[in-house]
Design a protein around this motif. Structure first.
Motif, PDB file in Angstrom:
ATOM      1  N   LEU A 137      -0.178 -12.717  20.642  1.00 35.58           N
ATOM      2  CA  LEU A 137      -1.503 -13.880  20.413  1.00 35.58           C
ATOM      3  C   LEU A 137      -2.699 -13.340  19.181  1.00 35.58           C
ATOM      4  O   LEU A 137      -3.200 -14.019  18.947  1.00 35.58           O
ATOM      5  N   LYS A 138      -2.289 -12.094  19.073  1.00 38.38           N
ATOM      6  CA  LYS A 138      -3.078 -11.526  17.867  1.00 38.38           C
ATOM      7  C   LYS A 138      -2.912 -12.463  16.657  1.00 38.38           C
ATOM      8  O   LYS A 138      -3.819 -12.549  15.846  1.00 38.38           O
ATOM      9  N   ARG A 139      -1.804 -12.592  16.372  1.00 36.31           N
ATOM     10  CA  ARG A 139      -1.219 -13.362  15.041  1.00 36.31           C
ATOM     11  C   ARG A 139      -2.204 -14.678  14.966  1.00 36.31           C
ATOM     12  O   ARG A 139      -2.283 -15.169  14.039  1.00 36.31           O
ATOM     13  N   PHE A 140      -2.608 -15.299  16.257  1.00 33.41           N
ATOM     14  CA  PHE A 140      -3.390 -16.401  16.175  1.00 33.41           C
ATOM     15  C   PHE A 140      -4.942 -16.353  16.370  1.00 33.41           C
ATOM     16  O   PHE A 140      -5.601 -17.169  16.613  1.00 33.41           O
ATOM     17  N   GLY A 141      -5.248 -14.913  16.580  1.00 35.97           N
ATOM     18  CA  GLY A 141      -6.572 -14.879  16.491  1.00 35.97           C
ATOM     19  C   GLY A 141      -7.161 -15.119  17.954  1.00 35.97           C
ATOM     20  O   GLY A 141      -8.304 -15.299  18.309  1.00 35.97           O
ATOM     21  N   LEU A 142      -6.117 -14.852  19.047  1.00 32.28           N
ATOM     22  CA  LEU A 142      -6.442 -15.315  20.404  1.00 32.28           C
ATOM     23  C   LEU A 142      -6.156 -13.876  21.114  1.00 32.28           C
ATOM     24  O   LEU A 142      -6.004 -13.889  22.456  1.00 32.28           O
ATOM     25  N   ASP A 143      -6.488 -12.855  20.580  1.00 39.36           N
ATOM     26  CA  ASP A 143      -6.341 -11.584  21.235  1.00 39.36           C
ATOM     27  C   ASP A 143      -7.627 -11.419  21.904  1.00 39.36           C
ATOM     28  O   ASP A 143      -8.529 -11.907  21.573  1.00 39.36           O
ATOM     29  N   TYR A 144      -7.660 -10.215  22.832  1.00 33.82           N
ATOM     30  CA  TYR A 144      -8.986  -9.852  23.434  1.00 33.82           C
ATOM     31  C   TYR A 144     -10.128  -9.359  22.228  1.00 33.82           C
ATOM     32  O   TYR A 144     -11.134 -10.079  22.540  1.00 33.82           O
ATOM     33  N   GLU A 145     -10.066  -8.595  21.392  1.00 35.09           N
ATOM     34  CA  GLU A 145     -11.047  -8.396  20.506  1.00 35.09           C
ATOM     35  C   GLU A 145     -11.665  -9.544  19.851  1.00 35.09           C
ATOM     36  O   GLU A 145     -12.800  -9.685  19.512  1.00 35.09           O
ATOM     37  N   SER A 146     -10.662 -10.733  19.507  1.00 40.70           N
ATOM     38  CA  SER A 146     -11.158 -11.827  18.558  1.00 40.70           C
ATOM     39  C   SER A 146     -11.897 -12.671  19.676  1.00 40.70           C
ATOM     40  O   SER A 146     -12.960 -13.192  19.277  1.00 40.70           O
ATOM     41  N   LEU A 147     -11.614 -12.839  20.938  1.00 41.16           N
ATOM     42  CA  LEU A 147     -12.187 -13.817  21.777  1.00 41.16           C
ATOM     43  C   LEU A 147     -13.218 -12.884  22.523  1.00 41.16           C
ATOM     44  O   LEU A 147     -14.273 -13.897  22.643  1.00 41.16           O
ATOM     45  N   LYS A 148     -13.445 -11.986  22.588  1.00 41.95           N
ATOM     46  CA  LYS A 148     -14.627 -11.061  23.011  1.00 41.95           C
ATOM     47  C   LYS A 148     -15.809 -11.485  22.162  1.00 41.95           C
ATOM     48  O   LYS A 148     -16.945 -11.473  22.675  1.00 41.95           O
ATOM     49  N   ALA A 149     -15.460 -11.405  20.863  1.00 40.85           N
ATOM     50  CA  ALA A 149     -16.549 -11.638  19.884  1.00 40.85           C
ATOM     51  C   ALA A 149     -17.361 -13.002  20.126  1.00 40.85           C
ATOM     52  O   ALA A 149     -18.376 -13.160  19.775  1.00 40.85           O
ATOM     53  N   ILE A 150     -16.553 -14.072  20.896  1.00 40.14           N
ATOM     54  CA  ILE A 150     -17.094 -15.397  21.100  1.00 40.14           C
ATOM     55  C   ILE A 150     -17.575 -15.377  22.556  1.00 40.14           C
ATOM     56  O   ILE A 150     -18.530 -16.172  22.756  1.00 40.14           O
ATOM     57  N   ASN A 151     -17.309 -14.465  23.240  1.00 41.60           N
ATOM     58  CA  ASN A 151     -17.651 -14.355  24.659  1.00 41.60           C
ATOM     59  C   ASN A 151     -17.461 -12.955  25.231  1.00 41.60           C
ATOM     60  O   ASN A 151     -16.457 -12.381  25.760  1.00 41.60           O
ATOM     61  N   PRO A 152     -18.671 -12.118  24.823  1.00 42.12           N
ATOM     62  CA  PRO A 152     -18.676 -10.745  25.398  1.00 42.12           C
ATOM     63  C   PRO A 152     -18.381 -10.480  26.947  1.00 42.12           C
ATOM     64  O   PRO A 152     -18.024  -9.509  27.154  1.00 42.12           O
ATOM     65  N   ARG A 153     -18.733 -11.665  27.682  1.00 41.40           N
ATOM     66  CA  ARG A 153     -18.368 -11.389  29.253  1.00 41.40           C
ATOM     67  C   ARG A 153     -17.130 -11.879  29.514  1.00 41.40           C
ATOM     68  O   ARG A 153     -16.702 -11.747  30.900  1.00 41.40           O
ATOM     69  N   LEU A 154     -16.140 -12.132  28.798  1.00 40.10           N
ATOM     70  CA  LEU A 154     -14.811 -12.435  29.024  1.00 40.10           C
ATOM     71  C   LEU A 154     -14.112 -11.403  29.785  1.00 40.10           C
ATOM     72  O   LEU A 154     -13.964 -10.048  29.004  1.00 40.10           O
ATOM     73  N   ILE A 155     -13.194 -11.548  30.506  1.00 41.74           N
ATOM     74  CA  ILE A 155     -12.336 -10.605  31.280  1.00 41.74           C
ATOM     75  C   ILE A 155     -10.896 -11.172  30.800  1.00 41.74           C
ATOM     76  O   ILE A 155     -10.558 -12.411  31.174  1.00 41.74           O
ATOM     77  N   TYR A 156     -10.241 -10.378  30.059  1.00 45.27           N
ATOM     78  CA  TYR A 156      -9.026 -10.671  29.397  1.00 45.27           C
ATOM     79  C   TYR A 156      -7.896  -9.926  30.113  1.00 45.27           C
ATOM     80  O   TYR A 156      -7.915  -8.719  29.842  1.00 45.27           O
ATOM     81  N   CYS A 157      -6.882 -10.345  30.814  1.00 45.92           N
ATOM     82  CA  CYS A 157      -5.851  -9.776  31.567  1.00 45.92           C
ATOM     83  C   CYS A 157      -4.418 -10.092  30.780  1.00 45.92           C
ATOM     84  O   CYS A 157      -4.137 -11.325  30.913  1.00 45.92           O
ATOM     85  N   SER A 158      -3.843  -9.318  30.520  1.00 45.52           N
ATOM     86  CA  SER A 158      -2.396  -9.334  29.596  1.00 45.52           C
ATOM     87  C   SER A 158      -1.560  -8.749  30.824  1.00 45.52           C
ATOM     88  O   SER A 158      -1.440  -7.511  31.316  1.00 45.52           O
ATOM     89  N   THR A 164     -22.731  -4.871  35.374  1.00 45.64           N
ATOM     90  CA  THR A 164     -23.232  -4.545  34.095  1.00 45.64           C
ATOM     91  C   THR A 164     -23.241  -5.699  33.362  1.00 45.64           C
ATOM     92  O   THR A 164     -23.896  -5.103  32.132  1.00 45.64           O
ATOM     93  N   GLY A 165     -22.821  -6.688  33.480  1.00 47.00           N
ATOM     94  CA  GLY A 165     -22.830  -7.892  32.452  1.00 47.00           C
ATOM     95  C   GLY A 165     -21.838  -7.747  31.344  1.00 47.00           C
ATOM     96  O   GLY A 165     -21.473  -8.571  30.755  1.00 47.00           O
ATOM     97  N   GLU A 166     -20.839  -6.662  31.590  1.00 43.37           N
ATOM     98  CA  GLU A 166     -19.886  -6.402  30.578  1.00 43.37           C
ATOM     99  C   GLU A 166     -18.342  -7.170  30.946  1.00 43.37           C
ATOM    100  O   GLU A 166     -17.935  -7.015  32.225  1.00 43.37           O
ATOM    101  N   GLY A 167     -17.679  -7.747  30.127  1.00 40.75           N
ATOM    102  CA  GLY A 167     -16.422  -8.057  30.484  1.00 40.75           C
ATOM    103  C   GLY A 167     -15.447  -6.996  30.086  1.00 40.75           C
ATOM    104  O   GLY A 167     -16.046  -5.915  29.763  1.00 40.75           O
ATOM    105  N   GLN A 168     -14.069  -7.015  30.295  1.00 40.59           N
ATOM    106  CA  GLN A 168     -13.328  -6.131  29.903  1.00 40.59           C
ATOM    107  C   GLN A 168     -11.715  -6.702  29.660  1.00 40.59           C
ATOM    108  O   GLN A 168     -11.531  -7.754  30.085  1.00 40.59           O
ATOM    109  N   TYR A 169     -10.904  -5.625  29.282  1.00 36.67           N
ATOM    110  CA  TYR A 169      -9.450  -5.997  28.831  1.00 36.67           C
ATOM    111  C   TYR A 169      -8.831  -5.237  30.042  1.00 36.67           C
ATOM    112  O   TYR A 169      -8.953  -4.325  30.399  1.00 36.67           O
ATOM    113  N   ILE A 170      -7.633  -6.034  30.714  1.00 40.62           N
ATOM    114  CA  ILE A 170      -6.962  -5.539  31.708  1.00 40.62           C
ATOM    115  C   ILE A 170      -5.476  -5.380  31.226  1.00 40.62           C
ATOM    116  O   ILE A 170      -4.881  -6.519  30.664  1.00 40.62           O
TER     117      ILE A 170
END
Length: 414
Positions: A113-134, A205-211
């Motif tokens: 998904l990083k090839r399409f700009g849909l990885d965690y770091e890319s999406l975190k930039a538009i939604n810092p509270r996002l919880i992204y689970c791979s 904490t208000g923080e999202g994270q990567y799983i």
């Protein structure tokens, strides 16, 4: 189960970009607990799991539901949107969805998904509270991270097969895979548990994270106390077939007209069993006077004695005798028998759910084990979705008007 209580995850939106079984199970659990789960599927093709299994939900008026057993058991309480995320327009839609989301679950190959700009770091930039689970077979890093992973592979790799199967010395001895896809199923539960933990962390904490969830990790953990036995002793326990792992006698016993599973692993349960058998001398017999001897060393000999006795009784009479003596036992059920079991019926484990596109107007689902929570039980609100069933409604929710939706459809983005 119908309830007017507030759902535990009401107000949480989950973007489910996963396919087949393990990760979809995780997203489904979140849906059962009240989350709004939006399942993102490829136009025309959909989730690969729609084609898995041996049975499909019959459609009304000849409609092809494309709802296989695999798909149906892991995709209730979800809304389906079709979206081609390989196209820039599809990526834009997905980013707009992510802005409204709390969680994203995906099970693509590492880095895909990083090839399409849909990885965690890319999406975190538009939604810092996002919880992204791979969810992947082997995890995000390491020498095998790029390899595909399926349930049977991990039953072999993680140790499950090493302790499951016919004992050595018996006909057909060797490792066996369990019938259901248990590694997938447990990984799905671990996925949901990790997401709920991350939501609790975000509340504080208000923080999202990567799983990073891996089937391999789940497969090793599932071997549980048997693997722990190995870590303690350095000795690999033998395969016991249907034998219990905590002592003996614990195994299937054969009656005149059926089979019962017996667990008399404690000294007291064993003593009671010898009384029921009218062979109390067995309790003092040096062949069977310890749990180790009954459950391992002389297990086969003991089970022969018990089966010689049990074959003289019907399964119903045997169950009644064991129940009266307080000895744990349960009748063996074929799949059809499970749904006739009075306790299964009492627990309402067969959940008949309205389905607008099914031939019968409904589909029988397996109730969530979380349905008996007193304040916020899991519920079934939606049957598994048809491919793209909710595309227009979901796009309208994020501000797409009819003209824009039509343009996306004409361009085969949705």
């Amino acid at each position: 189960m119908t309830t007017t209580s507030r759902a535990a995850l009401e107000g949480i939106r989950v973007i489910d970009m996963s396919r087949v079984f393990a990760a979809p199970v995780g997203a489904q659990i979140l849906g059962d607990l009240g989350a709004d789960v939006i399942k993102v599927e490829r136009p025309l093709i959909g989730d690969d799991g729609r084609g898995y299994g041996f049975s499909w939900v019959p459609g009304k008026g000849g409609i092809e539901t494309r709802q296989s057993s695999f798909f149906t058991v892991s995709n209730r309480n979800k809304r389906s949107i079709t979206l081609n995320h390989a196209r820039p327009e599809g990526q834009e839609v997905l980013r707009d969805l992510v802005k409204t989301a709390d969680v994203l679950i995906e099970n693509y190959k590492v880095g895909d998904l990083k090839r399409f700009g849909l990885d965690y770091e890319s999406l975190k930039a538009i939604n810092p509270r996002l919880i992204y689970c791979s969810v992947t077979g082997f995890g995000q890093t390491g020498p095998m991270a790029a390899l595909p992973g399926y349930d049977g592979l991990f039953q072999a790799t993680g140790g499950m097969m090493a302790v499951t199967g016919v004992p050595e010395g018996q006909p057909g001895a060797g490792p066996l895979k369990t019938g259901p896809s248990l590694v997938d199923f447990m990984t799905g539960h671990n996925t949901a548990l990790a997401v709920m933990g991350a939501l609790m962390h975000r509340n504080a904490t208000g923080e999202g994270q990567y799983i990073d969830i891996a089937l391999l990790d789940s497969s090793v953990a599932m071997v549980s106390h048997i693997m722990q036995d190995y870590l303690i002793s350095g000795n690999a326990p033998p395969r016991l077939g249907n034998g219990g792992n905590g002592g003996g006698p614990a195994d299937l016993i054969h009656c005149a007209d059926g089979i019962i599973y017996l667990t008399a692993g404690t000294d007291e349960h064993w003593r009671r069993l010898t009384v029921v058998m009218k062979q109390p001398e067995l309790n003092e017999d040096p062949r069977f006077d310890t749990n180790l001897k009954r459950g391992k060393t002389n297990r086969a000999e003991l089970m022969d004695i018990i089966n010689t006795w049990s074959r003289g009784f019907s399964a119903a009479d045997m169950q009644a005798m064991l129940d009266e003596a307080g000895i744990p036992a349960a009748r063996y059920n074929e799949l059809a028998d499970v749904w006739e079991d009075p306790q299964v019926q009492h627990r309402q484990l067969r959940a008949t759910t309205p389905h607008a596109f099914a031939e019968s107007g409904s589909v029988d689902l397996i109730a969530s084990p979380l349905a008996k929570m007193s304040a916020s039980p899991a519920t079934i609100r939606l049957a598994p979705p048809m491919l793209g069933e909710h595309t227009d409604a979901i796009l309208a929710e994020i501000g797409y008007d009819e003209e824009r939706v039509k343009a996306l459809r004409d361009a085969q983005v949705i």
